[in-house]
Scaffold this motif. Sequence first.
Motif, mmCIF file in Angstrom:
data_model
loop_
_atom_site.group_PDB
_atom_site.id
_atom_site.type_symbol
_atom_site.label_atom_id
_atom_site.label_comp_id
_atom_site.label_asym_id
_atom_site.label_seq_id
_atom_site.Cartn_x
_atom_site.Cartn_y
_atom_site.Cartn_z
ATOM 1 N N LYS A 1 43.785 33.435 16.291
ATOM 2 C CA LYS A 1 44.680 32.438 15.700
ATOM 3 C C LYS A 1 45.616 31.868 16.775
ATOM 4 N N SER A 2 45.971 32.684 17.759
ATOM 5 C CA SER A 2 46.920 32.275 18.796
ATOM 6 C C SER A 2 46.291 31.485 19.934
ATOM 7 N N TRP A 3 45.104 31.929 20.364
ATOM 8 C CA TRP A 3 44.445 31.323 21.521
ATOM 9 C C TRP A 3 43.024 30.937 21.123
ATOM 10 N N LYS A 4 42.893 29.796 20.526
ATOM 11 C CA LYS A 4 41.579 29.342 20.056
ATOM 12 C C LYS A 4 40.669 29.018 21.239
ATOM 13 N N GLY A 5 39.394 29.340 21.075
ATOM 14 C CA GLY A 5 38.402 28.929 22.055
ATOM 15 C C GLY A 5 38.252 29.785 23.294
ATOM 16 N N LEU A 6 38.833 30.972 23.311
ATOM 17 C CA LEU A 6 38.601 31.844 24.465
ATOM 18 C C LEU A 6 37.148 32.318 24.434
ATOM 19 N N PRO A 7 36.549 32.571 25.594
ATOM 20 C CA PRO A 7 35.157 33.026 25.597
ATOM 21 C C PRO A 7 34.984 34.429 25.005
ATOM 22 N N LYS A 8 35.996 35.287 25.163
ATOM 23 C CA LYS A 8 35.915 36.664 24.658
ATOM 24 C C LYS A 8 37.280 37.097 24.125
ATOM 25 N N TYR A 9 37.236 37.965 23.111
ATOM 26 C CA TYR A 9 38.479 38.477 22.518
ATOM 27 C C TYR A 9 38.556 39.996 22.579
ATOM 28 N N GLY A 10 37.779 40.607 23.457
ATOM 29 C CA GLY A 10 37.873 42.055 23.648
ATOM 30 C C GLY A 10 39.215 42.408 24.265
ATOM 31 N N LEU A 11 39.619 43.652 24.108
ATOM 32 C CA LEU A 11 40.917 44.084 24.629
ATOM 33 C C LEU A 11 40.988 43.889 26.142
ATOM 34 N N LYS A 12 39.944 44.267 26.846
ATOM 35 C CA LYS A 12 39.926 44.125 28.302
ATOM 36 C C LYS A 12 40.015 42.652 28.702
ATOM 37 N N SER A 13 39.258 41.780 28.032
ATOM 38 C CA SER A 13 39.287 40.346 28.337
ATOM 39 C C SER A 13 40.660 39.744 28.092
ATOM 40 N N LEU A 14 41.277 40.103 26.960
ATOM 41 C CA LEU A 14 42.608 39.574 26.655
ATOM 42 C C LEU A 14 43.647 40.095 27.652
ATOM 43 N N ALA A 15 43.513 41.356 28.046
ATOM 44 C CA ALA A 15 44.437 41.917 29.033
ATOM 45 C C ALA A 15 44.301 41.173 30.361
ATOM 46 N N GLU A 16 43.066 40.932 30.786
ATOM 47 C CA GLU A 16 42.843 40.190 32.034
ATOM 48 C C GLU A 16 43.409 38.778 31.933
ATOM 49 N N GLN A 17 43.220 38.134 30.784
ATOM 50 C CA GLN A 17 43.731 36.780 30.547
ATOM 51 C C GLN A 17 45.251 36.725 30.733
ATOM 52 N N HIS A 18 45.926 37.838 30.405
ATOM 53 C CA HIS A 18 47.398 37.883 30.459
ATOM 54 C C HIS A 18 47.917 38.755 31.595
ATOM 55 N N ASN A 19 47.036 39.057 32.564
ATOM 56 C CA ASN A 19 47.422 39.849 33.741
ATOM 57 C C ASN A 19 48.062 41.189 33.394
ATOM 58 N N ILE A 20 47.459 41.883 32.432
ATOM 59 C CA ILE A 20 47.936 43.207 32.035
ATOM 60 C C ILE A 20 46.939 44.235 32.559
ATOM 61 N N GLN A 21 47.424 45.150 33.388
ATOM 62 C CA GLN A 21 46.595 46.231 33.924
ATOM 63 C C GLN A 21 46.704 47.448 33.007
ATOM 64 N N PHE A 22 45.563 48.150 32.784
ATOM 65 C CA PHE A 22 45.622 49.369 31.978
ATOM 66 C C PHE A 22 44.366 50.202 32.182
ATOM 67 N N ASN A 23 44.430 51.449 31.726
ATOM 68 C CA ASN A 23 43.319 52.398 31.797
ATOM 69 C C ASN A 23 42.532 52.282 30.491
ATOM 70 N N HIS A 24 41.547 51.376 30.479
ATOM 71 C CA HIS A 24 40.804 51.059 29.259
ATOM 72 C C HIS A 24 40.058 52.281 28.715
ATOM 73 N N HIS A 25 40.001 52.342 27.379
ATOM 74 C CA HIS A 25 39.344 53.417 26.622
ATOM 75 C C HIS A 25 40.071 54.749 26.728
ATOM 76 N N ARG A 26 41.372 54.684 26.926
ATOM 77 C CA ARG A 26 42.230 55.841 26.708
ATOM 78 C C ARG A 26 43.212 55.380 25.633
ATOM 79 N N ALA A 27 43.370 56.203 24.602
ATOM 80 C CA ALA A 27 44.022 55.769 23.367
ATOM 81 C C ALA A 27 45.451 55.251 23.556
#
Length: 184
Positions: free
Chosen positions: A121-147
């Motif tokens: 609803k916020s960012w229409k038309g992005l190629p992917k909406y996975g957590l990792k993709s959205l984090a990369e889109q917003h320059n957020i670094q994290f250890n993916h797949h740790r709760a």
Amino acid sequence: MNFCAIDFETATSDRNSACEMGICVVENGEIVSTKTWLIKPPSYPYFNPFNIAVHGITPKEVQDAPTFDEIWHEAEALMYGNLMIAHNAGFDAGVLRSCLDHYGFFKPKLNYLCSISIAKKSWKGLPKYGLKSLAEQHNIQFNHHRAGADAEVCAKISLLAFNQLMLTRNEDVTEVMKKNLKIL
């Protein structure tokens, strides 16, 4: 704006096999805490190799961990009265429901939203909406797949999305996202 973001990692394809739970608490639009628990699942010591390949959590890491029923009251206190948000919320809500059922707990009356629907609803038309993709889109670094890390990034993405939609109160979120709002 008050909510909690939640994430689970599982040991097997069984929804009650939570082996890690993370909760990120947001109060007044700010992240105030993130809590992570390793959990000994009912399947212990069996972990599906596919699941281990995804999150890296092994039976050895949870051998002395509490079971879900031993951490639920602490987790529930963090979630109490809050809107729950998860990335791919159907999965995480299903894990929570299955763990509660397995241990005979009543399900709390909890409204929840999927951060994927918030992001769409916020960012229409992005190629992917996975957590990792959205984090990369917003320059957020994290250890993916740790709760805990996934829950915190879910909270950050949700806050950015709410800001994009100019939503500052839970009532606004409920109104704008009412078609996506579910009950646990």
